[in-house]
Write an enzyme that holds these catalytic residues in place. Structure first.
Site, PDB file in Angstrom:
ATOM      1  N   ASN A 102       0.858  -1.181   0.000  1.00  0.00           N
ATOM      2  CA  ASN A 102       0.000   0.000   0.000  1.00  0.00           C
ATOM      3  C   ASN A 102       0.903   1.242   0.000  1.00  0.00           C
ATOM      4  OD1 ASN A 102      -1.771   2.056   0.563  1.00  0.00           O
ATOM      5  ND2 ASN A 102      -2.627   1.117   2.408  1.00  0.00           N
TER       6      ASN A 102
ATOM      7  N   GLU B 154      -8.266  -4.963   6.005  1.00  0.00           N
ATOM      8  CA  GLU B 154      -8.182  -4.642   4.573  1.00  0.00           C
ATOM      9  C   GLU B 154      -7.081  -5.429   3.878  1.00  0.00           C
ATOM     10  OE1 GLU B 154      -9.311  -0.147   4.025  1.00  0.00           O
ATOM     11  OE2 GLU B 154      -8.639  -0.488   6.063  1.00  0.00           O
TER      12      GLU B 154
ATOM     13  N   ARG C  36     -11.035  15.871   8.160  1.00  0.00           N
ATOM     14  CA  ARG C  36     -11.865  16.297   7.016  1.00  0.00           C
ATOM     15  C   ARG C  36     -13.232  16.742   7.497  1.00  0.00           C
ATOM     16  NH1 ARG C  36     -10.887  10.893   4.086  1.00  0.00           N
ATOM     17  NH2 ARG C  36      -8.704  11.049   3.484  1.00  0.00           N
TER      18      ARG C  36
ATOM     19  N   HIS D 200     -13.056   3.217   0.599  1.00  0.00           N
ATOM     20  CA  HIS D 200     -13.080   2.209   1.683  1.00  0.00           C
ATOM     21  C   HIS D 200     -13.792   0.931   1.249  1.00  0.00           C
ATOM     22  CE1 HIS D 200     -12.987   5.628   4.920  1.00  0.00           C
ATOM     23  NE2 HIS D 200     -11.755   5.205   4.669  1.00  0.00           N
TER      24      HIS D 200
ATOM     25  N   ARG E  92      -2.726  -2.120  -3.286  1.00  0.00           N
ATOM     26  CA  ARG E  92      -3.900  -1.304  -3.050  1.00  0.00           C
ATOM     27  C   ARG E  92      -3.836  -0.104  -3.996  1.00  0.00           C
ATOM     28  NH1 ARG E  92      -4.823   3.278   1.233  1.00  0.00           N
ATOM     29  NH2 ARG E  92      -7.019   3.652   0.849  1.00  0.00           N
TER      30      ARG E  92
END
Ligand code: ADP
Length: 400
Positions: free
Chosen positions: A9, A384, A239, A178, A89
């Site tokens: 990743n 993940e 965010r 996601h 990823r």
């Protein structure tokens, strides 16, 4: 011999990696190269709980870091099983990718073409892909996309009410992110509940530093809270989530902020950090500060929970049935308070939390936390890397 997958990743200045046996939830090996491109680049990793680290040469880039990582991984892989494939990823697959795919020339070109949609992420992902392919040319390399799971959204869920050509010519639509996590936890929840995924409806809440909800019907994503970028939707660590789109022009007119500054504020200085008056973007710290009477922490948590519940209620419009609500991600897997407060806002749906079970499902423990008579509420730790490994193996085997 165990079939192993290396999951890579790549961020803009970091590489996270894990050597995964998809049969197990614990990783054989995992690590992180950080501060790539800087003078103090370093690499840390652990094998069976034993931690090690080295300093990388100054300004080491992705290729240099991978050339340190891959031989170490190979050595461990040889001892523990057989390395079958490498899973990468990739953040944005645009509309080109509805599932994981083998990385050949066409796929790499399509990822490159999608870079405008994810200018910070896709180019970094490509750096890792290209370096790993050079270092391991004989293994299958597979891309697993954050967006792919949400490509099943119907048009009325993914289109914005904007002029048509912004969609047809520029790809302005809701993509969602996601996806790997939403998919993993819904499959796990169905398995744990003994339900058939193909005949079920779930609401999922992935709550990490980034946060998103999704509605999943018969195993397919039918709506999700993130949109064109990961900024849309819920309140997150830094965010803002949804704000009035006219805010941009107001901030520009009143404060003279340019687009870069506005982007920075909405992505890096808002969310829990902004609401708590700059105290923290980390939920654990905020829960503690709230207990000590910090007003900003109280407000940040209240807004976070209310907006999250509102999003779950809105997502319910996408489902004809509800088999359960799933909490995951660092906050969803651990915060007793957040789960309790979100449930309080969903009382109209009959949601009610069992205090004891809520307290028990922390630190990686999966289970149900609802009271008898309430819709099911599940805590399911996400993984993940394992999901990427599973999809990588399946894709590599299909393309053998
Ligand atoms: P990332 O999105 O970077 O993978 P994680 O899924 O690890 O992030 O989630 C990080 C968030 O989870 C942080 O806000 C952290 O404070 C929160 N978290 C972890 N443990 C707890 C806890 N016990 N209580 C509340 N929040 C927690």
């Amino acid at each position: 011999m165990a079939a192993l997958v290396l999951v890579v990743n790549c961020g803009s200045s970091s590489i996270k990696f894990a050597l995964v046996n998809p049969e197990e939830s614990e990783f054989v090996m995992e690590g992180l190269a950080e501060r790539l491109g800087e003078t103090e680049a370093n690499l840390k990793w652990q094998i069976n709980g034993t931690k090690e680290s080295i300093t990388l040469p100054p300004k080491a880039d992705h290729k240099a870091a991978l050339s340190h990582i891959l031989p170490k991984v190979e050595k461990v892989a040889v001892a523990e099983g057989k390395l079958k494939a490498i899973g990468h990823r990739v953040v944005h697959g645009g509309e080109s990718f509805t599932q994981a795919c083998i990385l050949e020339e066409d796929a790499i070109a399509a990822i490159r073409n999608t870079a405008a949609l994810a200018p910070l992420h896709n180019p970094a992902n490509l750096l890792g892909i290209e370096a790993a392919m050079k270092l391991f040319p004989s293994l299958p390399h597979v891309a697993v996309f954050d967006t792919a799971f949400h490509q099943t959204l119907p048009d009325y869920a993914f289109r914005y009410a904007l002029p048509e050509n912004l969609y047809t010519e520029l790809g302005v639509r809701r993509y969602g992110f996601h996806g790997t996590s939403h998919r993993y936890v819904v499959e796990e929840a169905a398995r744990l509940a003994g339900k058939s995924l193909e005949n079920s409806g779930w609401l999922t809440a992935h709550l990490g530093n980034g946060c998103s909800t999704a509605a999943i019907l018969n195993g397919e994503s039918v709506d999700t809270s993130m949109g064109f970028t990961p900024l849309e939707g819920l309140v997150m660590g830094t965010r803002s989530g949804d704000v009035d789109p006219n805010l941009h022009s107001y901030l520009h007119r009143e404060l003279g902020w340019d687009l870069e500054k506005i982007d920075h504020v909405l992505n890096k200085e808002s969310g829990l950090l902004g609401l708590s008056g700059g105290l923290s973007n980390d939920m654990r710290s905020l829960v503690k500060a709230r207990e000590e009477g910090h007003e900003g922490a109280r407000l940040a948590i209240d807004v976070f929970c209310y907006r999250l519940a509102k999003s779950l209620a809105a997502m319910a419009c996408a489902l004809p049935r509800l088999d359960g609500i799933i909490f995951t991600g660092g906050i969803g897997e651990n915060s007793v308070l957040i789960r309790e407060k979100v449930a309080e806002h969903l009382v109209l749906f009959g949601v009610s939390i069992d205090e004891k079970h809520n307290q028990e499902c922390v630190g990686g423990k999966a289970g149900t936390i609802h009271r008898l008579g309430s819709p099911e509420v599940w805590v399911v730790p996400t993984n993940e890397e394992r999901q990427i490994a599973l999809e990588t193996l399946a894709c590599a085997q299909k393309n053998k």
